[in-house]
Write a protein that holds these residues in place. Structure first.
Motif, PDB file in Angstrom:
ATOM      1  N   LEU A 105      -5.126  -3.813  13.178  1.00 15.43           N
ATOM      2  CA  LEU A 105      -4.279  -2.829  12.392  1.00 15.43           C
ATOM      3  C   LEU A 105      -4.388  -1.507  13.099  1.00 15.43           C
ATOM      4  O   LEU A 105      -5.407  -1.000  13.506  1.00 15.43           O
ATOM      5  N   SER A 106      -3.323  -0.708  13.254  1.00 11.81           N
ATOM      6  CA  SER A 106      -3.059   0.604  13.728  1.00 11.81           C
ATOM      7  C   SER A 106      -3.350   1.453  12.684  1.00 11.81           C
ATOM      8  O   SER A 106      -2.518   1.485  11.695  1.00 11.81           O
ATOM      9  N   ALA A 107      -4.393   2.319  12.665  1.00 12.71           N
ATOM     10  CA  ALA A 107      -4.844   2.924  11.701  1.00 12.71           C
ATOM     11  C   ALA A 107      -3.827   4.197  11.433  1.00 12.71           C
ATOM     12  O   ALA A 107      -4.594   5.127  12.356  1.00 12.71           O
ATOM     13  N   CYS A 108      -2.706   4.660  11.240  1.00 16.50           N
ATOM     14  CA  CYS A 108      -2.052   5.760  11.525  1.00 16.50           C
ATOM     15  C   CYS A 108      -1.360   6.302  10.235  1.00 16.50           C
ATOM     16  O   CYS A 108      -0.507   7.271  10.356  1.00 16.50           O
ATOM     17  N   GLY A 109      -1.038   5.490   9.340  1.00 16.48           N
ATOM     18  CA  GLY A 109      -0.279   5.848   8.245  1.00 16.48           C
ATOM     19  C   GLY A 109      -1.192   5.833   6.888  1.00 16.48           C
ATOM     20  O   GLY A 109      -2.387   5.555   6.982  1.00 16.48           O
ATOM     21  N   THR A 110      -0.473   6.127   5.816  1.00 10.54           N
ATOM     22  CA  THR A 110      -1.078   5.807   4.492  1.00 10.54           C
ATOM     23  C   THR A 110      -1.497   4.797   4.110  1.00 10.54           C
ATOM     24  O   THR A 110      -0.685   3.928   3.913  1.00 10.54           O
ATOM     25  N   ASP A 111      -2.930   4.671   3.863  1.00 10.70           N
ATOM     26  CA  ASP A 111      -3.270   3.456   3.386  1.00 10.70           C
ATOM     27  C   ASP A 111      -4.453   3.575   2.285  1.00 10.70           C
ATOM     28  O   ASP A 111      -4.849   4.699   2.077  1.00 10.70           O
ATOM     29  N   LEU A 112      -4.809   2.501   1.619  1.00 15.11           N
ATOM     30  CA  LEU A 112      -5.820   2.720   0.665  1.00 15.11           C
ATOM     31  C   LEU A 112      -7.070   3.265   1.094  1.00 15.11           C
ATOM     32  O   LEU A 112      -7.784   4.137   0.355  1.00 15.11           O
ATOM     33  N   GLU A 113      -7.572   3.076   2.241  1.00 13.74           N
ATOM     34  CA  GLU A 113      -9.002   3.772   2.279  1.00 13.74           C
ATOM     35  C   GLU A 113      -8.824   5.217   2.650  1.00 13.74           C
ATOM     36  O   GLU A 113      -9.677   5.998   2.463  1.00 13.74           O
ATOM     37  N   TYR A 114      -7.839   5.658   3.411  1.00 11.46           N
ATOM     38  CA  TYR A 114      -7.470   7.069   3.407  1.00 11.46           C
ATOM     39  C   TYR A 114      -7.205   7.867   2.174  1.00 11.46           C
ATOM     40  O   TYR A 114      -7.815   8.812   1.934  1.00 11.46           O
ATOM     41  N   LEU A 115      -6.493   7.080   1.183  1.00 13.99           N
ATOM     42  CA  LEU A 115      -6.515   7.531  -0.243  1.00 13.99           C
ATOM     43  C   LEU A 115      -7.829   7.809  -0.939  1.00 13.99           C
ATOM     44  O   LEU A 115      -8.168   8.587  -1.531  1.00 13.99           O
TER      45      LEU A 115
END
Length: 352
Positions: A105-115
């Motif tokens: 997974l490329s972590a670069c957009g809005t996702d649940l962990e970021y929110l």
């Protein structure tokens, strides 16, 4: 190595694909073009003319049927874990695991962990102080259960994942890539008005109301010295033609890290940029050299105005700052450099 890439993030995967191919790898990019940005380069175009919700489901089904037709890959990279409905996400995960030895997974957009991280007030400020999206925990889990590793691209996304239940799967942050060989620089001019530009795209997310108010206030104060351009939501190639004509690009003011694709395109074109540039960003990217052409801004009209005045006062330095920005992206964000970092990380973690 056979690499599958699914999704897009403002040209991230298009550029990374180019880097992998220059390294001699076999790459398939499956993407939609990222909406109205109309980003080219997908080998398998995922598109739909159906109405909004049905169109999203239609595109997810296209992804699944396209996956079924493909042969097996050494590694698959995906941009966002929010794939359609619960049943579709389960099916997607199942097929992707059959088709790929490892999934990243490329972590670069809005996702649940970021929110979740932002909702816990762990950021001093963040893009979703208003209009926070709703994401499915079930879909998130369905996708993450199939992911072997997570590679962040910014501090802003890296830290939430490092603090999550998936922390053991988080690898070293690798910055976004840009194909500098294909971009000719247009450095700030020495004469005439300074042209400031802010692109309209997700206005609440980027803090447009702070940036726009600051620009308009400064324009009244220095109307004979500057010109302000505020425009957006245009195809990427049209957007880049506009950026060529300006001197300073104001990207966003609610983030900690500056190296978005928008900023990298602007820096490659030799422009001075204004965006987030906090100490956390410098540490995450291990930035040791001075970057005078990257000016930190925050969600504060007064703070942005102060930085704008600083630029106007130092107009004679803009060209040299633009050259430093161009050299920086050539050294640290070029597609060949970034692709090599991915391959090294793959080898270190037995991904290939």
């Amino acid at each position: 190595m056979k690499i599958l890439m699914i999704g897009e993030f403002s040209g991230f995967y298009k550029n990374l694909k180019k880097g992998f191919e220059l390294q001699g790898h076999d790459v398939i990019l499956m993407a939609s073009g990222d909406g109205w940005k109309r980003i080219e380069g997908a080998d398998i175009l995922i598109d739909s003319n159906w109405p909004y919700f049905l169109g999203k489901i239609h595109k997810r089904i296209q992804i699944i049927f396209s996956l079924i037709k493909l042969s097996r890959f050494d590694v698959a990279l995906i941009v966002n874990p929010n794939i359609g409905l619960s049943l579709i996400s389960k099916l997607f995960s199942f097929i992707l695991k059959l088709k790929s030895k490892k999934i990243i997974l490329s972590a670069c957009g809005t996702d649940l962990e970021y929110l979740k991280y932002g909702e816990q007030n762990k950021f001093d400020y963040w893009p979703y102080d208003v209009n926070k999206p709703k994401l499915s925990k079930i879909i998130h889990k369905n996708i993450l259960d199939s992911v072997n590793f997570i590679i962040p691209t910014f501090y802003d996304y890296a830290e939430p994942w490092r603090q999550s239940i998936y922390s053991k799967n988080v690898l070293t942050t690798i910055p976004l890539p840009i194909d500098t060989d294909s971009i000719k620089p247009f450095f700030p001019k020495d004469e005439g008005k300074i042209i400031f530009f802010h692109g309209l795209n997700r206005e609440d997310f980027k803090g447009t109301r702070y940036i726009e108010n600051a620009l308009l206030n400064i324009e009244k104060e220095f109307n004979h010295e500057i010109e302000v351009v505020i425009d957006g939501k245009m195809p990427l190639n049209v957007y880049l033609e506009l950026v060529k004509k300006v001197d300073v690009v104001l990207d966003q003011c609610k983030v900690y890290s500056f190296a978005s694709m928008n900023s990298l395109y602007s820096m490659s074109l030799g422009k001075v940029i204004m965006s987030g540039y906090r100490e956390e960003c410098k540490k995450e990217y291990n930035i040791e050299s001075e970057l005078p052409g990257v000016l930190h801004i925050e969600p504060s009209v007064e703070q942005i105005e102060s930085q704008l005045r600083y630029i106007i006062k130092n107009k004679h330095k803009l060209r040299s700052w633009g050259k430093i920005n161009r050299q920086y992206v050539e050294n640290f964000h070029d597609v060949k450099t970034i692709a090599s970092r991915y391959i090294t990380l793959f080898e270190k973690n037995s991904i290939c």
